[in-house]
Design a protein around this motif. Structure first.
Motif, PDB file in Angstrom:
ATOM      1  N   ALA A 235      45.056  -4.286 -13.180  1.00 43.18           N
ATOM      2  CA  ALA A 235      44.257  -4.722 -14.317  1.00 43.18           C
ATOM      3  C   ALA A 235      43.456  -5.977 -14.046  1.00 43.18           C
ATOM      4  O   ALA A 235      42.700  -6.398 -14.910  1.00 43.18           O
ATOM      5  CB  ALA A 235      45.187  -4.960 -15.517  1.00 43.18           C
ATOM      6  N   SER A 236      43.585  -6.593 -12.872  1.00 44.02           N
ATOM      7  CA  SER A 236      42.956  -7.893 -12.682  1.00 44.02           C
ATOM      8  C   SER A 236      42.171  -8.021 -11.393  1.00 44.02           C
ATOM      9  O   SER A 236      41.127  -8.671 -11.374  1.00 44.02           O
ATOM     10  CB  SER A 236      44.024  -8.997 -12.739  1.00 44.02           C
ATOM     11  OG  SER A 236      45.028  -8.769 -11.763  1.00 44.02           O
ATOM     12  N   VAL A 237      42.634  -7.445 -10.306  1.00 48.38           N
ATOM     13  CA  VAL A 237      42.040  -7.687  -8.996  1.00 48.38           C
ATOM     14  C   VAL A 237      41.320  -6.432  -8.519  1.00 48.38           C
ATOM     15  O   VAL A 237      41.843  -5.315  -8.678  1.00 48.38           O
ATOM     16  CB  VAL A 237      43.124  -8.101  -7.979  1.00 48.38           C
ATOM     17  CG1 VAL A 237      42.517  -8.339  -6.612  1.00 48.38           C
ATOM     18  CG2 VAL A 237      43.839  -9.338  -8.458  1.00 48.38           C
ATOM     19  N   PRO A 238      40.120  -6.554  -7.947  1.00 45.51           N
ATOM     20  CA  PRO A 238      39.444  -5.375  -7.389  1.00 45.51           C
ATOM     21  C   PRO A 238      40.301  -4.698  -6.329  1.00 45.51           C
ATOM     22  O   PRO A 238      40.715  -5.330  -5.360  1.00 45.51           O
ATOM     23  CB  PRO A 238      38.162  -5.945  -6.788  1.00 45.51           C
ATOM     24  CG  PRO A 238      37.940  -7.233  -7.493  1.00 45.51           C
ATOM     25  CD  PRO A 238      39.301  -7.763  -7.817  1.00 45.51           C
ATOM     26  N   SER A 239      40.559  -3.420  -6.532  1.00 47.26           N
ATOM     27  CA  SER A 239      41.422  -2.696  -5.600  1.00 47.26           C
ATOM     28  C   SER A 239      40.985  -1.257  -5.369  1.00 47.26           C
ATOM     29  O   SER A 239      41.481  -0.621  -4.437  1.00 47.26           O
ATOM     30  CB  SER A 239      42.873  -2.701  -6.113  1.00 47.26           C
ATOM     31  OG  SER A 239      42.945  -2.144  -7.416  1.00 47.26           O
ATOM     32  N   VAL A 240      40.087  -0.729  -6.203  1.00 48.11           N
ATOM     33  CA  VAL A 240      39.672   0.668  -6.111  1.00 48.11           C
ATOM     34  C   VAL A 240      38.156   0.722  -6.009  1.00 48.11           C
ATOM     35  O   VAL A 240      37.451  -0.001  -6.721  1.00 48.11           O
ATOM     36  CB  VAL A 240      40.158   1.474  -7.336  1.00 48.11           C
ATOM     37  CG1 VAL A 240      39.630   2.896  -7.287  1.00 48.11           C
ATOM     38  CG2 VAL A 240      41.673   1.479  -7.401  1.00 48.11           C
ATOM     39  N   CYS A 241      37.667   1.568  -5.114  1.00 47.81           N
ATOM     40  CA  CYS A 241      36.233   1.758  -4.972  1.00 47.81           C
ATOM     41  C   CYS A 241      35.734   2.646  -6.108  1.00 47.81           C
ATOM     42  O   CYS A 241      36.157   3.785  -6.249  1.00 47.81           O
ATOM     43  CB  CYS A 241      35.909   2.392  -3.624  1.00 47.81           C
ATOM     44  SG  CYS A 241      34.158   2.742  -3.382  1.00 47.81           S
ATOM     45  N   SER A 242      34.846   2.096  -6.920  1.00 47.92           N
ATOM     46  CA  SER A 242      34.308   2.855  -8.050  1.00 47.92           C
ATOM     47  C   SER A 242      32.949   3.467  -7.760  1.00 47.92           C
ATOM     48  O   SER A 242      32.553   4.422  -8.433  1.00 47.92           O
ATOM     49  CB  SER A 242      34.197   1.939  -9.276  1.00 47.92           C
ATOM     50  OG  SER A 242      33.263   0.905  -9.041  1.00 47.92           O
ATOM     51  N   GLN A 243      32.202   2.927  -6.781  1.00 52.34           N
ATOM     52  CA  GLN A 243      30.891   3.472  -6.438  1.00 52.34           C
ATOM     53  C   GLN A 243      30.637   3.274  -4.948  1.00 52.34           C
ATOM     54  O   GLN A 243      31.127   2.309  -4.347  1.00 52.34           O
ATOM     55  CB  GLN A 243      29.773   2.767  -7.220  1.00 52.34           C
ATOM     56  CG  GLN A 243      29.620   3.216  -8.657  1.00 52.34           C
ATOM     57  CD  GLN A 243      28.465   2.514  -9.320  1.00 52.34           C
ATOM     58  OE1 GLN A 243      28.599   1.410  -9.827  1.00 52.34           O
ATOM     59  NE2 GLN A 243      27.316   3.159  -9.318  1.00 52.34           N
ATOM     60  N   VAL A 244      29.859   4.174  -4.396  1.00 53.85           N
ATOM     61  CA  VAL A 244      29.383   4.076  -3.020  1.00 53.85           C
ATOM     62  C   VAL A 244      27.870   4.144  -3.057  1.00 53.85           C
ATOM     63  O   VAL A 244      27.302   5.170  -3.430  1.00 53.85           O
ATOM     64  CB  VAL A 244      29.961   5.191  -2.130  1.00 53.85           C
ATOM     65  CG1 VAL A 244      29.464   5.030  -0.694  1.00 53.85           C
ATOM     66  CG2 VAL A 244      31.477   5.183  -2.162  1.00 53.85           C
TER      67      VAL A 244
END
Length: 735
Positions: A235-244
């Motif tokens: 919920a807080s830290v960038p961890s998943v790629c949402s766009q390429v």
């Protein structure tokens, strides 16, 4: 009995008898020293909240007073305005002071409060007597005494409060006086003010400092006390790629968010700078998305984009080309208009730049000894000769001026003032400096050092706060970025195709060595050369890589919501690819790509827009295909494309097939998948990874290319020119 000022110390025989009767009914509990201290602290907290009766009941039942008798009498006298009684109680407490010299300061503060209250009530004669008989003999702070004597000429209470900055007897000044006096006594005599509030705040801050993924702007007062604080990484830290973002045709070397977080600029070896627009989705709220805005070309003769810098007002974008380029270009970000092209000398090598706070002036430099102050209006204004600059940043000074921080080829971080032409060395690094990035509050500087990780420097104290390790080094430049709502995170690229994220605010404690290691984000297929935090969306991170893509990273919770919105067509850009064909589907990560490579047949995605762009996958690897709008087959394409869209085939939720000529096909008419070639004919998976487009052809004739401004190396057929890739300044390898 409780008095009107909230004091716990009543008077009268009836009250004493009542208290004695209550003590007999509630015998004192045997408490340890720690528990007695806790009771005193809790009682003080209840009294500060105005719950004086509850505090008195606690003291009676526990059998331990909050303060000594003299201290309680002193407190009561001050709150009631009994200044003679307060002076008498202070005389009995004189031997309990930490330092004997503090007595005159306490007496002066008491007399000052008494003097101001008399002036407020209009008793000027009595106030003059206090000034002469109480304040002057103490001989404490003559300057302060002189200011107090001038207040006797005030015409009324309003002028008195305005000139003295004193809020009046009814404005809580007596309690403030007690709080300022309590620091001179040991805690056994008089508790420090708001002791429990201070302890709770310290406890919450300690938990926050040990939270590995703390990425919220909430203050410690807004965090719960009912459980230990721990932020969830999802919920807080960038961890998943949402766009390429795959609009680039070659390696991407730099990515930078604008200061307002609205734009993202990317550039690399394909000699274009692309401006992307960051949009916050309405559903779900707070899940930002990126779409293509502008494509700016700098010319193939310049060898690619080496650096991009945004003006502080996010209006202008400055681009520096590769090492052999001699000019910089300034564009209007909103319209794409070229505002300025600056070229000073033919022998210049301008590879880095930074803006000054006025959004008009900027500094440019390179490793050939040229360092200039320029402006959009005039052009080149001043120069600092013989300075081989590797990286630049700017910082506001206490006197209102602007200092330029420059990393040179001697591993020094130096401070330059173009207004006074003064310079000094701030500190020296252990090895060659590759790049550096300054925080938003201009107090921290992240320096990438060759083969030594990222060093985080405190610019106010000029000390290295953290040495961040865990990334993989090589011969090429890496760029770091400081981000998060409290500037507590540092992200950097790495040669192992991953993004490294550290929480440098984590303090030593259990698992301290683990906290020094980064969280690594996987998904790129090549070296990650640059990362950038979004200054507005604190959970948004962009990374540029040699696999010709830019990836957008979000916290797992936001990324999942963005994927759902994209699949429903409610998010910005709709489902699948964006309408301009430059942005890949959200959630199309490396795991899905590898799974599709292993699956036979063709698969694809499309979007409603000007055309249909599909990912064409077969047993031989991954390819891209774009079919422009209108009838007729795409040139050189005889394949069918499988899509899932409500705009092209069969209505909402229907699945079908689109041939290359644009005619829809049903599932039953889809031809069977092609036979999978034998294993010997298939290319190895490692060779396909990151090679989404063929590499550009090598130069046909051998030529000389400058490498790092220090030596010449020959680039023949099959070898890319060294200037096309930023390298570490002291690199001497041929690889």
């Amino acid at each position: 009995m409780e008095n009107g000022s909230g004091c716990l110390n009543g008077s009268g025989a009836a009250d004493s008898a009542e208290k004695a009767q209550q003590q007999q009914q509630c015998p004192a509990v045997q408490l340890s020293e720690r528990n007695r201290e806790a009771v005193r602290v809790i009682g003080q907290y209840l009294r500060e909240l105005g719950l004086a009766r509850s505090a008195e009941a606690l003291v009676l039942e526990a059998g331990c007073p909050l303060e000594s008798g003299a201290a309680a009498q002193f407190r009561s006298s001050v709150l009631l305005g009994d200044w003679d009684g307060a002076e008498a109680s202070l005389a009995s407490l004189r031997r309990a002071l930490w330092r004997e010299s503090s007595w005159s300061e306490i007496a002066f503060r008491l007399a000052e409060q008494r003097y101001l209250e008399l002036l407020e009530s209009g008793a000027h004669i009595a106030a003059l007597c206090v000034l002469r008989g109480k304040l002057t003999p103490l001989q404490f702070s003559p300057d302060r005494l002189h200011r107090l004597s001038g207040l006797i000429m005030c015409s009324g209470p309003e002028e008195l409060r305005q000139l003295s900055g004193w809020s009046g007897a009814a404005g809580g000044t007596r309690q403030a006086l007690l709080d300022s006096v309590e620091q001179f006594f040991p805690p056994s005599v008089m508790l420090p003010p708001k002791r429990l509030s201070v302890l709770l705040d310290q406890a919450v801050r300690a938990q926050v400092s040990r939270c590995r993924h703390h990425n919220t702007s909430l203050s410690p007062d807004q965090l719960t006390l009912l459980a230990d604080h721990s932020c969830q990484a999802a919920a807080s830290v960038p961890s998943v790629c949402s766009q390429v973002l795959d609009a680039h045709q070659d390696e991407v070397h730099v990515c930078q968010f604008s200061p307002n977080g609205r734009f993202l600029a990317t550039g690399g070896r394909d000699c274009v700078a692309i401006v992307w627009l960051v949009e916050a989705a309405a559903n779900p709220p707070g899940a930002p998305r990126v779409r293509h805005h502008l494509t700016l070309r700098i010319g193939e003769e310049r060898g690619g984009v080496a650096w991009l810098a945004w003006s502080p007002d996010s209006r202008l974008l400055l681009a520096c080309a590769a090492e052999e380029a001699t000019e910089v270009i300034v564009w209007e970000a909103e319209t794409g208009d070229c505002i300025k092209k600056l070229k000073h000398r033919d022998e210049d090598s301008l590879t880095t730049a930074a803006w000054l706070p006025d959004s008009n002036h900027f500094v440019v430099g390179g490793n050939r000894g040229h360092f200039y102050l320029c402006s959009v209006d005039v052009g080149f204004e001043k120069a600092w000769d013989f300075i081989r600059v590797v990286a630049l940043a700017t910082r506001r000074e206490d006197d209102g001026g602007t200092a330029v921080l420059a990393a040179d080829t001697f591993a020094r971080i130096r401070r330059y003032r173009f207004d006074t032409m003064q310079d000094e060395t701030l500190f020296r690094e252990d090895g060659p400096v590759m790049s550096m990035s300054i925080s938003q509050d201009e107090t921290l500087l992240a320096v990438c050092v060759a083969s030594a990780g990222v060093h985080l420097w405190d610019l106010r104290l000029r000390v290295c706060r953290r040495r961040l390790h865990g990334l993989t080094h090589g011969a090429y430049l890496l760029h770091a970025s400081i981000g998060g709502p409290n500037q507590d995170f540092v992200a950097s690229g790495s040669h192992d195709a991953r993004v490294c994220v550290w929480h440098h605010g984590c303090q030593a404690g259990d698992g301290a060595q683990q906290h020094l290691l980064p969280d690594k984000l996987s998904g790129h297929g090549g070296l990650v050369s640059c990362v950038s935090w979004n200054p507005r969306h604190h959970g948004m991170l962009a990374s540029a890589s040699d696999d010709c893509t830019v990836r957008i990273w979000l916290p797992a919770s936001l990324a999942a919501a963005a994927l759902a919105a994209s699949a429903d067509g409610t998010g910005p850009g709709g489902a699948g690819f964006s309408s301009n064909g430059c942005c890949s589907s959200t959630g199309y990560n490396m795991q899905q790509r590898q799974a599709e490579r292993r699956a036979p047949g063709l698969h694809g995605l499309s979007a409603a827009g000007a055309g249909v762009r599909c990912r064409l996958l077969d047993a031989h690897g991954l390819q891209d295909s774009y079919r422009p709008p209108g009838p007729g087959p795409a040139p050189g394409r005889a394949h069918h494309h499988r899509v899932s869209t409500e705009h092209q085939v069969g209505g909402a939720g229907a699945r079908g097939w689109i041939a290359a000529d644009g005619s829809p096909r049903g599932d039953a008419r889809w031809p069977p998948p092609r036979a999978r070639p034998p294993a010997a004919a298939r290319q190895p998976a490692a060779r396909l990874r990151g090679q989404r487009r063929p590499a550009p052809p090598p130069p046909k004739r051998p030529r000389l290319a400058r490498d790092g401004g220090q030596r010449l190396q020959r680039c023949g057929p099959g070898r890319l020119p060294a200037r096309a890739r930023p390298r570490c300044p002291d690199d001497t390898s041929l690889g």
